[in-house]
Design an enzyme around this catalytic site. Structure first.
Site, PDB file in Angstrom:
ATOM      1  N   GLY A  31     -14.947  88.722 129.047  1.00  8.69           N
ATOM      2  CA  GLY A  31     -15.125  89.282 130.302  1.00  8.69           C
ATOM      3  C   GLY A  31     -15.344  88.069 131.387  1.00  8.69           C
ATOM      4  CG  LEU A  33     -11.948  89.829 132.943  1.00 13.80           C
ATOM      5  CD1 LEU A  33     -11.136  91.018 132.955  1.00 13.80           C
ATOM      6  CD2 LEU A  33     -11.569  89.159 131.625  1.00 13.80           C
ATOM      7  CG  HIS A  37      -9.722  86.321 131.167  1.00 18.09           C
ATOM      8  ND1 HIS A  37     -10.692  85.510 132.096  1.00 18.09           N
ATOM      9  CD2 HIS A  37     -10.320  85.634 130.166  1.00 18.09           C
ATOM     10  CE1 HIS A  37     -11.800  85.086 131.462  1.00 18.09           C
ATOM     11  NE2 HIS A  37     -11.458  85.025 130.113  1.00 18.09           N
ATOM     12  CD  GLN A  61     -16.910  84.213 120.416  1.00 17.90           C
ATOM     13  OE1 GLN A  61     -16.363  85.227 119.740  1.00 17.90           O
ATOM     14  NE2 GLN A  61     -16.326  83.438 120.980  1.00 17.90           N
ATOM     15  N   GLY A 149      -5.029  82.071 125.078  1.00 16.31           N
ATOM     16  CA  GLY A 149      -4.760  81.190 125.900  1.00 16.31           C
ATOM     17  C   GLY A 149      -4.905  79.628 125.407  1.00 16.31           C
ATOM     18  CE  LYS A 151     -11.011  75.990 129.788  1.00 14.90           C
ATOM     19  NZ  LYS A 151     -11.976  76.542 128.857  1.00 14.90           N
ATOM     20  CG  ASP A 152     -10.729  78.920 124.826  1.00 14.20           C
ATOM     21  OD1 ASP A 152     -11.647  78.295 124.576  1.00 14.20           O
ATOM     22  OD2 ASP A 152     -10.180  79.754 125.739  1.00 14.20           O
ATOM     23  NE  ARG A 189     -19.657  78.589 128.021  1.00 17.85           N
ATOM     24  CZ  ARG A 189     -18.845  78.848 127.115  1.00 17.85           C
ATOM     25  NH1 ARG A 189     -17.505  78.939 127.024  1.00 17.85           N
ATOM     26  NH2 ARG A 189     -19.332  79.837 125.915  1.00 17.85           N
TER      27      ARG A 189
HETATM   28  P1  AMP Z   1     -12.584  84.316 126.816  1.00 17.52           P
HETATM   29  O1  AMP Z   1     -13.025  85.332 127.778  1.00 17.52           O
HETATM   30  O2  AMP Z   1     -13.294  82.780 127.560  1.00 17.52           O
HETATM   31  O3  AMP Z   1     -13.024  84.441 125.445  1.00 17.52           O
HETATM   32  O4  AMP Z   1     -10.983  83.927 127.012  1.00 17.52           O
HETATM   33  C1  AMP Z   1     -10.235  85.062 126.631  1.00 17.52           C
HETATM   34  C2  AMP Z   1      -8.845  84.586 126.385  1.00 17.52           C
HETATM   35  O5  AMP Z   1      -8.354  84.111 127.578  1.00 17.52           O
HETATM   36  C3  AMP Z   1      -8.830  83.414 125.512  1.00 17.52           C
HETATM   37  O6  AMP Z   1      -7.404  83.538 124.877  1.00 17.52           O
HETATM   38  C4  AMP Z   1      -8.818  82.014 126.263  1.00 17.52           C
HETATM   39  O7  AMP Z   1      -7.865  81.168 125.607  1.00 17.52           O
HETATM   40  C5  AMP Z   1      -8.023  82.694 127.525  1.00 17.52           C
HETATM   41  N1  AMP Z   1      -8.062  81.918 128.841  1.00 17.52           N
HETATM   42  C6  AMP Z   1      -9.276  81.602 129.086  1.00 17.52           C
HETATM   43  N2  AMP Z   1      -9.269  80.707 130.174  1.00 17.52           N
HETATM   44  C7  AMP Z   1      -7.941  80.499 130.433  1.00 17.52           C
HETATM   45  C8  AMP Z   1      -7.027  79.656 131.309  1.00 17.52           C
HETATM   46  N3  AMP Z   1      -7.847  79.124 132.363  1.00 17.52           N
HETATM   47  N4  AMP Z   1      -5.729  79.861 131.293  1.00 17.52           N
HETATM   48  C9  AMP Z   1      -5.233  80.843 130.340  1.00 17.52           C
HETATM   49  N5  AMP Z   1      -5.885  81.310 129.531  1.00 17.52           N
HETATM   50  C10 AMP Z   1      -7.167  81.263 129.483  1.00 17.52           C
END
Ligand code: AMP
Length: 280
Positions: A31, A33, A37, A61, A149, A151-152, A189
């Site tokens: 979330g 978002l 996302h 986690q 992503g 990103k991670d 964040r």
């Molecule tokens: P999170 O909500 O942070 O757990 O991220 C959910 C998904 O969104 C994960 O697959 C992340 O790698 C992807 N994600 C987060 N930030 C980005 C970004 N800046 N660009 C592309 N994908 C992202």
């Protein structure tokens, strides 16, 4: 968009769609978002007939309790963004729904080095909690394609391994990192960065870009890494946990020049932990 809060309800819908031969794309999130996302939802929409997003801030986690407590929650705005992007289904389970037997932090899969290094070293237990909940979500949603992503970066490598080891028959589609205009990787964040930290944070992507340029030009890996560290010092407000140049598939140290490479960084600034990376 249809909103589901229970496993039973979403499973009924998924089973019905699967019987009809509908292709399903899945985007799991925590979330708060942003356009990063949403880019995953849009990518899924290109090839899947139905796109499912999940929002679940997974307690197991978070190795840092304060980070979990401060994790931003913006559910109304999230729903607006998902509807706008054309998402078909949202799965929004409670903690009780996902962990009916209480919180445990175990995954039956041993990821070895892949989960021990980098984030694994600085966030003990993080990947066990993540893999455990992602496997549960994948068994509920049963998607054809999973969008994650870069990103991670380490996370998507581990999930790829999870899919292989647990024989889940799902195609993982890694998607590029979406950045702010000045280069900062979008992250839930980022809203916690104060003005000073937000201004300084641009150094992270600038350093990665320069590292890419230097490595492409044939620079020495150890020297380049040392240079990168010097950009992200305490004097500039950073508390850098790691900056590494690794093999892009195994995350092991690079031994040969021709190996596919990725630079990965984790650093704290103004009390906020940020990660970023760049394929070299
Ligand atoms: P999170 O909500 O942070 O757990 O991220 C959910 C998904 O969104 C994960 O697959 C992340 O790698 C992807 N994600 C987060 N930030 C980005 C970004 N800046 N660009 C592309 N994908 C992202």
């Amino acid at each position: 968009m249809i909103l589901f809060k229970t496993i039973k309800d979403i499973e009924n819908q998924i089973n019905k769609l699967k019987k009809e031969g509908v292709s399903i794309g899945f985007v799991p999130t925590m979330g708060a978002l942003h356009l990063g996302h949403i880019s995953l939802i849009k990518e899924a929409k290109k090839t899947c007939q139905q796109v499912v997003c999940s929002i679940f801030v997974n307690p197991t986690q978070f190795n840092d309790k304060a980070d979990f407590e401060k994790y931003p929650i913006t559910i109304d705005r999230d729903i607006e963004l998902l509807v706008e992007a054309g998402c078909d289904m949202l799965f929004l389970p409670s903690v009780k729904e996902m962990y009916p037997d209480g919180l445990t932090n175990k995954t039956p899969v041993d990821f070895g080095f892949l989960a021990q290094t980098l984030e694994g070293e600085f966030r003990p237990g993080h990947f066990d909690g993540m893999a455990q909940v992602v496997e549960r979500l994948l068994r509920i949603v049963k998607p054809h394609k999973l969008y994650m992503g870069r990103k991670d970066y380490q996370q998507q490598l581990i999930v790829k391994e999870l899919i292989r080891k647990r024989r889940l028959h799902i195609e993982l589609v890694p998607c590029n990192t979406v950045r702010e205009k000045d280069g900062l990787a979008m992250s839930s964040r980022n809203v916690r960065l104060d003005k000073k930290a937000r201004t300084a944070s641009v150094t992270i992507s600038k350093t990665l870009t320069e590292v890419k340029k230097r490595i492409k030009a044939g620079a020495d890996i150890a020297q380049t890494r040392q240079w990168a560290y010097a950009q992200l010092t305490a004097g500039k407000g950073f508390n850098t946990e790691y900056f590494e140049i690794r093999n892009a598939e195994t995350l092991k140290p690079v031994v040969k020049k021709q190996e596919p490479k990725v630079a990965l960084v984790a650093t704290k600034i103004g009390g906020v932990r940020l990660i970023d990376n760049m394929l070299l």
